[in-house]
Scaffold this motif. Structure first.
Motif, PDB file in Angstrom:
ATOM      1  N   THR A  15       0.797  -1.368  -0.023  1.00 39.45           N
ATOM      2  CA  THR A  15       0.121  -0.072  -0.004  1.00 39.45           C
ATOM      3  C   THR A  15       0.693   1.309  -0.002  1.00 39.45           C
ATOM      4  OG1 THR A  15      -1.746  -1.287   1.189  1.00 39.45           O
ATOM      5  CG2 THR A  15      -1.817   1.075   1.256  1.00 39.45           C
ATOM      6  N   ALA A  16       1.776   1.299   1.019  1.00 40.11           N
ATOM      7  CA  ALA A  16       2.945   2.633   0.867  1.00 40.11           C
ATOM      8  C   ALA A  16       3.373   2.607  -0.524  1.00 40.11           C
ATOM      9  CB  ALA A  16       3.848   2.300   2.089  1.00 40.11           C
ATOM     10  N   ALA A  17       3.893   1.704  -1.029  1.00 42.17           N
ATOM     11  CA  ALA A  17       4.416   1.885  -2.500  1.00 42.17           C
ATOM     12  C   ALA A  17       3.629   2.595  -3.303  1.00 42.17           C
ATOM     13  CB  ALA A  17       5.072   0.633  -2.936  1.00 42.17           C
ATOM     14  N   ASN A  18       2.099   2.769  -3.388  1.00 42.48           N
ATOM     15  CA  ASN A  18       1.281   3.207  -4.029  1.00 42.48           C
ATOM     16  C   ASN A  18       1.052   4.698  -3.701  1.00 42.48           C
ATOM     17  OD1 ASN A  18      -0.068   1.490  -6.097  1.00 42.48           O
ATOM     18  ND2 ASN A  18       0.275   0.214  -4.371  1.00 42.48           N
ATOM     19  N   LEU A  19       1.394   5.379  -2.552  1.00 41.07           N
ATOM     20  CA  LEU A  19       1.161   6.344  -1.935  1.00 41.07           C
ATOM     21  C   LEU A  19       1.698   7.637  -2.559  1.00 41.07           C
ATOM     22  CD1 LEU A  19       0.579   5.537   1.887  1.00 41.07           C
ATOM     23  CD2 LEU A  19      -1.226   5.634  -0.161  1.00 41.07           C
ATOM     24  N   ARG A  20       2.717   7.657  -3.587  1.00 41.80           N
ATOM     25  CA  ARG A  20       3.485   8.613  -4.073  1.00 41.80           C
ATOM     26  C   ARG A  20       3.543   8.590  -5.629  1.00 41.80           C
ATOM     27  NH1 ARG A  20       1.985   9.791   0.325  1.00 41.80           N
ATOM     28  NH2 ARG A  20       3.318  11.299   1.769  1.00 41.80           N
ATOM     29  N   ALA A  21       3.503   7.109  -5.991  1.00 44.72           N
ATOM     30  CA  ALA A  21       3.742   7.001  -7.311  1.00 44.72           C
ATOM     31  C   ALA A  21       2.825   7.622  -8.347  1.00 44.72           C
ATOM     32  CB  ALA A  21       3.523   5.336  -7.654  1.00 44.72           C
ATOM     33  N   VAL A  75      -8.975   1.388   3.915  1.00 43.94           N
ATOM     34  CA  VAL A  75      -7.405   1.223   3.077  1.00 43.94           C
ATOM     35  C   VAL A  75      -7.962   0.443   1.839  1.00 43.94           C
ATOM     36  CG1 VAL A  75      -5.278   0.810   2.950  1.00 43.94           C
ATOM     37  CG2 VAL A  75      -6.046   2.028   5.085  1.00 43.94           C
ATOM     38  N   LEU A  76      -8.671  -0.567   1.958  1.00 45.66           N
ATOM     39  CA  LEU A  76      -8.900  -1.543   0.608  1.00 45.66           C
ATOM     40  C   LEU A  76      -9.817  -0.593  -0.207  1.00 45.66           C
ATOM     41  CD1 LEU A  76      -9.157  -4.201  -0.742  1.00 45.66           C
ATOM     42  CD2 LEU A  76     -10.742  -4.681   0.679  1.00 45.66           C
ATOM     43  N   GLY A  77     -10.750  -0.037   0.211  1.00 49.37           N
ATOM     44  CA  GLY A  77     -11.650   0.807  -0.538  1.00 49.37           C
ATOM     45  C   GLY A  77     -10.873   1.993  -1.487  1.00 49.37           C
ATOM     46  N   SER A  78      -9.697   2.719  -0.650  1.00 53.33           N
ATOM     47  CA  SER A  78      -8.905   3.718  -1.201  1.00 53.33           C
ATOM     48  C   SER A  78      -7.939   2.916  -2.368  1.00 53.33           C
ATOM     49  CB  SER A  78      -8.124   4.266  -0.310  1.00 53.33           C
ATOM     50  OG  SER A  78      -7.074   3.513   0.259  1.00 53.33           O
ATOM     51  N   LEU A  79      -7.723   1.770  -2.170  1.00 59.11           N
ATOM     52  CA  LEU A  79      -6.537   1.304  -3.067  1.00 59.11           C
ATOM     53  C   LEU A  79      -7.408   1.012  -4.187  1.00 59.11           C
ATOM     54  CD1 LEU A  79      -4.819  -1.230  -1.004  1.00 59.11           C
ATOM     55  CD2 LEU A  79      -3.643   0.505  -2.311  1.00 59.11           C
ATOM     56  N   LEU A  80      -8.736   0.549  -4.390  1.00 55.37           N
ATOM     57  CA  LEU A  80      -9.546   0.181  -5.592  1.00 55.37           C
ATOM     58  C   LEU A  80      -9.710   1.552  -6.108  1.00 55.37           C
ATOM     59  CD1 LEU A  80     -11.885  -2.347  -4.014  1.00 55.37           C
ATOM     60  CD2 LEU A  80      -9.877  -2.859  -5.499  1.00 55.37           C
ATOM     61  N   VAL A 170      -4.004  -2.622  -7.672  1.00 57.53           N
ATOM     62  CA  VAL A 170      -4.811  -3.810  -7.667  1.00 57.53           C
ATOM     63  C   VAL A 170      -4.032  -4.828  -6.876  1.00 57.53           C
ATOM     64  CG1 VAL A 170      -5.856  -5.527  -9.231  1.00 57.53           C
ATOM     65  CG2 VAL A 170      -5.563  -3.062  -9.974  1.00 57.53           C
ATOM     66  N   VAL A 171      -2.705  -5.150  -7.189  1.00 60.81           N
ATOM     67  CA  VAL A 171      -2.010  -6.039  -6.450  1.00 60.81           C
ATOM     68  C   VAL A 171      -1.954  -5.829  -4.818  1.00 60.81           C
ATOM     69  CG1 VAL A 171       0.393  -6.873  -5.972  1.00 60.81           C
ATOM     70  CG2 VAL A 171      -0.496  -6.519  -8.406  1.00 60.81           C
ATOM     71  N   ALA A 172      -1.769  -4.647  -4.639  1.00 62.68           N
ATOM     72  CA  ALA A 172      -1.755  -4.269  -3.126  1.00 62.68           C
ATOM     73  C   ALA A 172      -3.366  -4.334  -2.371  1.00 62.68           C
ATOM     74  CB  ALA A 172      -1.562  -2.673  -2.828  1.00 62.68           C
ATOM     75  N   ALA A 173      -4.406  -4.012  -3.318  1.00 64.48           N
ATOM     76  CA  ALA A 173      -5.775  -4.110  -2.842  1.00 64.48           C
ATOM     77  C   ALA A 173      -6.185  -5.883  -2.606  1.00 64.48           C
ATOM     78  CB  ALA A 173      -6.677  -3.708  -3.787  1.00 64.48           C
ATOM     79  N   ALA A 174      -5.403  -6.667  -3.814  1.00 61.62           N
ATOM     80  CA  ALA A 174      -5.713  -7.999  -3.445  1.00 61.62           C
ATOM     81  C   ALA A 174      -4.951  -8.976  -2.231  1.00 61.62           C
ATOM     82  CB  ALA A 174      -4.953  -8.807  -4.706  1.00 61.62           C
ATOM     83  N   VAL A 175      -3.951  -8.318  -1.951  1.00 55.63           N
ATOM     84  CA  VAL A 175      -2.972  -8.631  -0.738  1.00 55.63           C
ATOM     85  C   VAL A 175      -3.968  -8.211   0.682  1.00 55.63           C
ATOM     86  CG1 VAL A 175      -1.070  -8.634   0.820  1.00 55.63           C
ATOM     87  CG2 VAL A 175      -0.799  -8.976  -1.742  1.00 55.63           C
TER      88      VAL A 175
END
Length: 386
Positions: A15-21, A75-80, A170-175
């Motif tokens: 999740t963290a890896a997605n927060l600035r990319a 957090v799951l909803g935010s990743l989606l 998507v990968v982060a959401a699955a995990v």
């Protein structure tokens, strides 16, 4: 570490890896985006400014979402949402691009605010170390986003390259969906609404918030202006400025890893806070008196920015008595911190234009580095809030 904890750790790091990319990926293809969509300079600037403004303005709403839904489901909803937003923003036209960017900023804000609560609830005494690891993942994700976008754009075009940034979400959401039962432990604590007003009256909470604000101002100011500053003061060409900016971003990974390493040896944060302030002050002073030494200054600045964000987030976790307080303190520090930080590049640019050079802006950044030292010492007091 038990299997459930390992799964939750994987979810937190992904999740963290997605927060600035999503922000970092825009710069390498910005010229292509502007040429294709006819964006003005002001509209192009919004592609970076909108997410940062979301970090500030939507932080309280993100904390409220954690209280209502529980940190794990939020957090799951935010990743989606982040994955959808990154596909949406490349469909067509500048209004859609800006709308998708706004949604991506909102999604990233939820993770910014609620991950400290998840870590506080899920990792106990290891929370400080895990916080350092996830800030390292955050910085690494930004660096990877910046590094991979141009090669992807050469094959897929800028639209495909930016849309591809949604796949890691998507990968982060699955995990995260598998780890949500561990993360839900943060939900009941975060749901307790008490203590909000007292938090805003706490000197330690304001010290933690000041660390976030001063670090953010230094980081966003140098991110925005380092290539231009080197061109004006050191005669650097565009390629050199781009290299300096890349060094500044990539070495943030190493800087973020310094924090858990130091805390593992010496759990007190006072010395660490002073070291981070020194890491900021030395390169700014170097750019002032010897801009030709930019490789060293960019490298030290990179260490500073990685260590600084790790310190800011770690202080939120360590100063909070429980997960609910961590969510509220995270929201407070990000509301104020990113609000101040977003103004930094504007103030620095205006001061440079008004003074006709970079001496005054760099002196201002030096003063902010001194303020960061003072705020860090105050925030390092062994006091629990909540």
């Amino acid at each position: 570490m038990p299997g459930g904890d390992r799964l939750l750790l994987a979810a937190v790091l992904l999740t963290a890896a997605n927060l600035r990319a999503a922000i970092a990926a825009v710069g390498p293809v910005l010229d292509d985006v502007r040429a294709d969509l006819g964006l003005s300079a002001a509209a192009a600037g919004l592609l970076t400014a909108l997410p940062v403004l979301c970090f500030a303005l939507l932080a309280p709403a993100s904390a409220a979402a954690g209280r209502r839904l529980g940190a794990g489901p939020a957090v799951l909803g935010s990743l989606l949402l982040l994955a959808v937003a990154q596909g949406l923003r490349v469909l067509d036209g500048s209004p859609v691009l800006l709308a998708g960017t706004l949604l991506a900023g909102a999604a990233m804000t939820v993770g910014n605010v609620l991950l400290p609560a998840v870590v506080k609830a899920g990792f106990g005494r290891s929370a400080g170390t895990v916080t350092g690891l996830y800030t390292a993942a955050l910085v690494a994700g930004a660096a990877a986003g910046a590094a991979l976008t141009a090669p992807l754009a050469a094959v897929l075009g800028w639209r495909g390259a930016l849309a591809a940034q949604g796949l890691p979400a998507v990968v982060a959401a699955a995990v995260w969906a598998r780890a949500a039962r561990r993360a839900v432990a943060a939900g009941p604590a975060a749901a307790a609404p008490t203590g909000g007003a007292a938090l805003w009256r706490s000197p330690v909470a304001w010290a933690v918030t000041a660390v976030q604000a001063l670090h953010s101002t230094l980081y966003f100011s140098l991110t925005a202006w380092l290539p231009t500053l080197l061109a004006d003061r050191a005669g650097a060409d565009a390629a050199t400025g781009s290299l300096a900016a890349s060094v500044f971003q990539v070495l943030g990974i190493a800087g973020s890893l310094l924090v858990p390493a130091v805390l593992a040896r010496r759990p007190g944060q006072t010395g660490l806070a002073l070291a981070v302030a020194a890491l900021w002050t030395v390169p700014v002073a170097g750019l002032l008196v010897a801009p030709g030494g930019w490789p060293l200054w960019a490298g030290l600045g990179g260490l500073a920015q990685g260590a600084g964000i790790a310190l800011a987030v770690t202080l939120v976790v360590l100063r909070s008595a429980d997960a609910g307080t961590a969510a509220r303190l995270s929201g407070m520090s990000q509301l104020v911190g990113y609000g101040v930080g977003a103004a930094g590049p504007v103030v620095v640019g205006a001061l440079s234009q008004a003074s006709g050079g970079w001496t005054a802006p760099l002196l201002l950044l030096l003063a902010l580095g001194a303020g960061l030292a003072a705020a860090g010492v105050a925030a390092a007091r062994p006091v629990r809030i909540g």
